[in-house]
Design a protein around this motif. Structure first.
Motif, short mmCIF file in Angstrom:
data_model
loop_
_atom_site.label_atom_id
_atom_site.label_comp_id
_atom_site.label_asym_id
_atom_site.label_seq_id
_atom_site.Cartn_x
_atom_site.Cartn_y
_atom_site.Cartn_z
N VAL A 91 -17.06 10.77 -5.18
CA VAL A 91 -15.88 10.68 -6.06
C VAL A 91 -16.09 9.71 -7.20
N MET A 92 -16.94 8.68 -7.00
CA MET A 92 -17.20 7.73 -8.08
C MET A 92 -18.23 8.25 -9.07
N GLU A 93 -19.10 9.15 -8.61
CA GLU A 93 -19.99 9.81 -9.58
C GLU A 93 -19.18 10.75 -10.46
N ALA A 94 -18.12 11.33 -9.91
CA ALA A 94 -17.24 12.19 -10.71
C ALA A 94 -16.45 11.35 -11.72
N ASP A 95 -16.04 10.14 -11.31
CA ASP A 95 -15.31 9.23 -12.19
C ASP A 95 -15.45 7.83 -11.61
N PRO A 96 -16.24 6.98 -12.26
CA PRO A 96 -16.45 5.63 -11.73
C PRO A 96 -15.15 4.84 -11.52
N MET A 97 -14.10 5.19 -12.20
CA MET A 97 -12.84 4.47 -12.04
C MET A 97 -12.13 4.81 -10.73
N ASN A 98 -12.67 5.77 -9.99
CA ASN A 98 -12.14 6.04 -8.65
C ASN A 98 -12.43 4.87 -7.71
N ILE A 99 -13.17 3.87 -8.20
CA ILE A 99 -13.37 2.65 -7.43
C ILE A 99 -12.04 1.99 -7.11
N ALA A 100 -11.03 2.23 -7.93
CA ALA A 100 -9.70 1.64 -7.73
C ALA A 100 -9.07 2.06 -6.40
N PHE A 101 -9.53 3.16 -5.84
CA PHE A 101 -8.93 3.68 -4.60
C PHE A 101 -9.67 3.24 -3.34
N CYS A 102 -10.78 2.54 -3.49
CA CYS A 102 -11.60 2.15 -2.36
C CYS A 102 -11.31 0.70 -1.99
N PRO A 103 -11.20 0.30 -0.76
CA PRO A 103 -11.38 1.12 0.43
C PRO A 103 -10.16 1.99 0.70
N TYR A 104 -10.33 2.93 1.60
CA TYR A 104 -9.26 3.85 1.98
C TYR A 104 -8.52 3.26 3.17
N GLY A 105 -7.26 3.60 3.29
CA GLY A 105 -6.48 3.01 4.37
C GLY A 105 -5.62 4.02 5.11
N ILE A 106 -5.48 3.79 6.39
CA ILE A 106 -4.56 4.56 7.23
C ILE A 106 -3.68 3.54 7.92
N PHE A 107 -2.37 3.73 7.84
CA PHE A 107 -1.46 2.77 8.45
C PHE A 107 -0.78 3.34 9.69
N VAL A 108 -0.42 2.41 10.56
CA VAL A 108 0.37 2.70 11.75
C VAL A 108 1.57 1.78 11.65
N ALA A 109 2.77 2.33 11.79
CA ALA A 109 3.98 1.51 11.71
C ALA A 109 4.96 1.90 12.81
N ASP A 110 5.64 0.90 13.33
CA ASP A 110 6.65 1.09 14.36
C ASP A 110 7.96 0.51 13.82
N GLN A 111 8.93 1.38 13.66
CA GLN A 111 10.27 0.96 13.25
C GLN A 111 11.23 1.34 14.35
N GLN A 112 11.67 0.33 15.09
CA GLN A 112 12.64 0.52 16.17
C GLN A 112 12.22 1.61 17.16
N GLY A 113 10.95 1.57 17.54
CA GLY A 113 10.45 2.52 18.53
C GLY A 113 9.98 3.85 17.97
N GLU A 114 10.17 4.07 16.69
CA GLU A 114 9.67 5.29 16.03
C GLU A 114 8.33 4.95 15.39
N VAL A 115 7.26 5.49 15.96
CA VAL A 115 5.91 5.18 15.49
C VAL A 115 5.44 6.29 14.56
N MET A 116 4.83 5.87 13.45
CA MET A 116 4.28 6.83 12.49
C MET A 116 2.87 6.42 12.10
#
Length: 143
Positions: A91-116
């Motif tokens: 993706v950075m060879e396609a556009d070096p400014m895609n560096i702005a998105f790295c690293p990638y993240g996945i979140f886990v959140a619990d709001q009052q017992g509802e996990v997402m």
């Protein structure tokens, strides 16, 4: 008819939700600890390395009083950050400014017992391949 209603309800609750177009979230059937384990396992299982886990929920709870708030946003919230050398290079060879998105993240959140579990969305173009990878990882963690 009852089977159709149950199937429809399952499809509704397992479908992703968009948070104002900035994030895709999926409900997780289980507790926060199970969800974080599932996400980390799905990332590592693809040969990727978790660079850092941001314990965002702990930070927000710890600093609430310092910023004049008594609102508890999450019972738990962690963000797993990682990169894919192969995909990042592509993706950075396609556009070096895609560096702005790295690293990638996945979140886990619990709001009052509802996990997402979720991730932020990316712009059209080459970054959609990264978004597809994140979606695959999250769906694996949901199983």
């Amino acid at each position: 008819m009852k089977k159709l209603v149950i199937a429809g309800a399952f499809a509704l609750f397992s479908a992703p939700a968009l948070a104002d177009g900035h994030a895709v979230t999926y409900p997780f059937e289980g507790d926060f600890g199970d969800a974080t384990f599932a996400v980390e396992s799905a990332i590592v299982g693809r040969g990727l390395v978790v660079d850092w886990v941001s314990h965002t929920g702990d930070m927000l709870n710890r600093t609430a009083e310092d910023v004049g708030s008594d609102v508890k946003l999450f019972d738990g919230a962690d963000i797993f950050q990682f990169c894919s050398a192969q995909l990042s290079r592509k993706v950075m060879e396609a556009d070096p400014m895609n560096i702005a998105f790295c690293p990638y993240g996945i979140f886990v959140a619990d709001q009052q017992g509802e996990v997402m579990i979720g991730y932020k969305t990316f712009p059209e173009g080459p970054m959609q391949e990264v978004q597809a990878l994140l979606d695959e990882i999250v769906k694996e963690a949901l199983q």
